[in-house]
Write an enzyme that holds these catalytic residues in place. Structure first.
Site, PDB file in Angstrom:
ATOM      1  N   GLY A  11       5.774  -3.413  -8.629  1.00 25.14           N
ATOM      2  CA  GLY A  11       4.356  -3.132  -8.735  1.00 25.14           C
ATOM      3  C   GLY A  11       3.557  -4.127  -7.911  1.00 25.14           C
ATOM      4  O   GLY A  11       4.020  -4.607  -6.884  1.00 25.14           O
ATOM      5  N   CYS A  12       2.359  -4.445  -8.367  1.00 25.33           N
ATOM      6  CA  CYS A  12       1.499  -5.375  -7.649  1.00 25.33           C
ATOM      7  C   CYS A  12       2.142  -6.747  -7.524  1.00 25.33           C
ATOM      8  O   CYS A  12       2.577  -7.333  -8.517  1.00 25.33           O
ATOM      9  CB  CYS A  12       0.163  -5.498  -8.392  1.00 25.33           C
ATOM     10  SG  CYS A  12      -0.955  -6.715  -7.685  1.00 25.33           S
TER      11      CYS A  12
END
Length: 225
Positions: free
Chosen positions: A56-57
């Site tokens: 993810g981020c």
């Protein structure tokens, strides 16, 4: 949606069996790019090793792994795609094939690759395809980029056992891919959570996850004077 922080006991079971064997893209700080290809020779310390994870981020990934004893440095960047020297804006478009990822430089005498894998599986939901929460796109996919045969074998075995354990209701979609080239992110992404704790994404997305992460890994955290 099942929280990625629920199946803690199953993660520990898999780990010990192996051992015995608001969105990230909404950034309001635009600063000049400093692009370069990261070289694995950047660290001259012969005892250091590198793990490369995408979950993810990369602001989240960096914040989590920075806390672990034995982790020397966490470098956010881009890997797994087909476009050389990508910018953040290019990767956010979802057209480069790259994932937001982190190179995790660690001391294997203080923390093992198996322990890093356990932190990886715990700190995100590996059943979400090409997304984590509100961060959507192939750039937010779950992936392990292995640097050698041992990392590949451990990652595949861990994934197989964790999937079979029923820790999640859905199958794990994490890909396990060979490491190729890693492009460090622009400087304004480095140490993002620590430098911008009051930014909304840091407050409402990273901080709650980090607090849970620190409780689970309290015996593995760095001590701060």
């Amino acid at each position: 949606m099942k929280s990625c922080f629920k199946p803690v006991h199953l993660l520990w079971i898999v780990f010990f069996s192996l051992h015995s064997l608001v969105s990230c893209g909404q950034n309001d700080a635009r600063q000049p790019n400093t692009k370069k290809i990261y070289s694995m020779a950047a660290s001259s310390h012969k005892q250091l090793d590198t793990a490369t994870f995408a979950e993810g981020c990369f602001w989240c990934t960096e914040a989590f792994f920075q806390q672990l004893e034995g982790v020397v440095e966490v470098i956010p960047g881009y890997t797994g795609g087909h476009v050389p020297n990508p910018t953040y804006e290019m990767v956010c478009s979802g057209t480069t094939g790259h994932a937001e990822a982190c190179n995790i430089i660690y001391d294997p005498e203080k923390i093992s690759y198996e322990e890093l894998l356990k932190a990886f599986w715990y700190s995100h939901d590996p059943t979400q395809l090409n997304r984590q929460g509100n961060d959507i796109g192939t750039q937010y996919r779950s992936a392990i980029f292995y640097h050698n045969e041992t990392q590949r074998r451990l990652a595949e075995e861990y994934k197989k056992r964790l999937d079979a354990s029923g820790a999640w209701d859905k199958p794990i979609v994490t890909t396990i891919e060979p490491f190729t080239v890693f492009y460090p992110a622009e400087d304004y992404h480095r140490d993002y959570y620590n430098r911008h704790p009051d930014q909304p994404y840091c407050q409402f997305v990273i901080r709650p996850k980090l607090e849970k992460f620190e409780k689970v890994f309290k015996d593995k955290l760095k001590t701060h004077s």
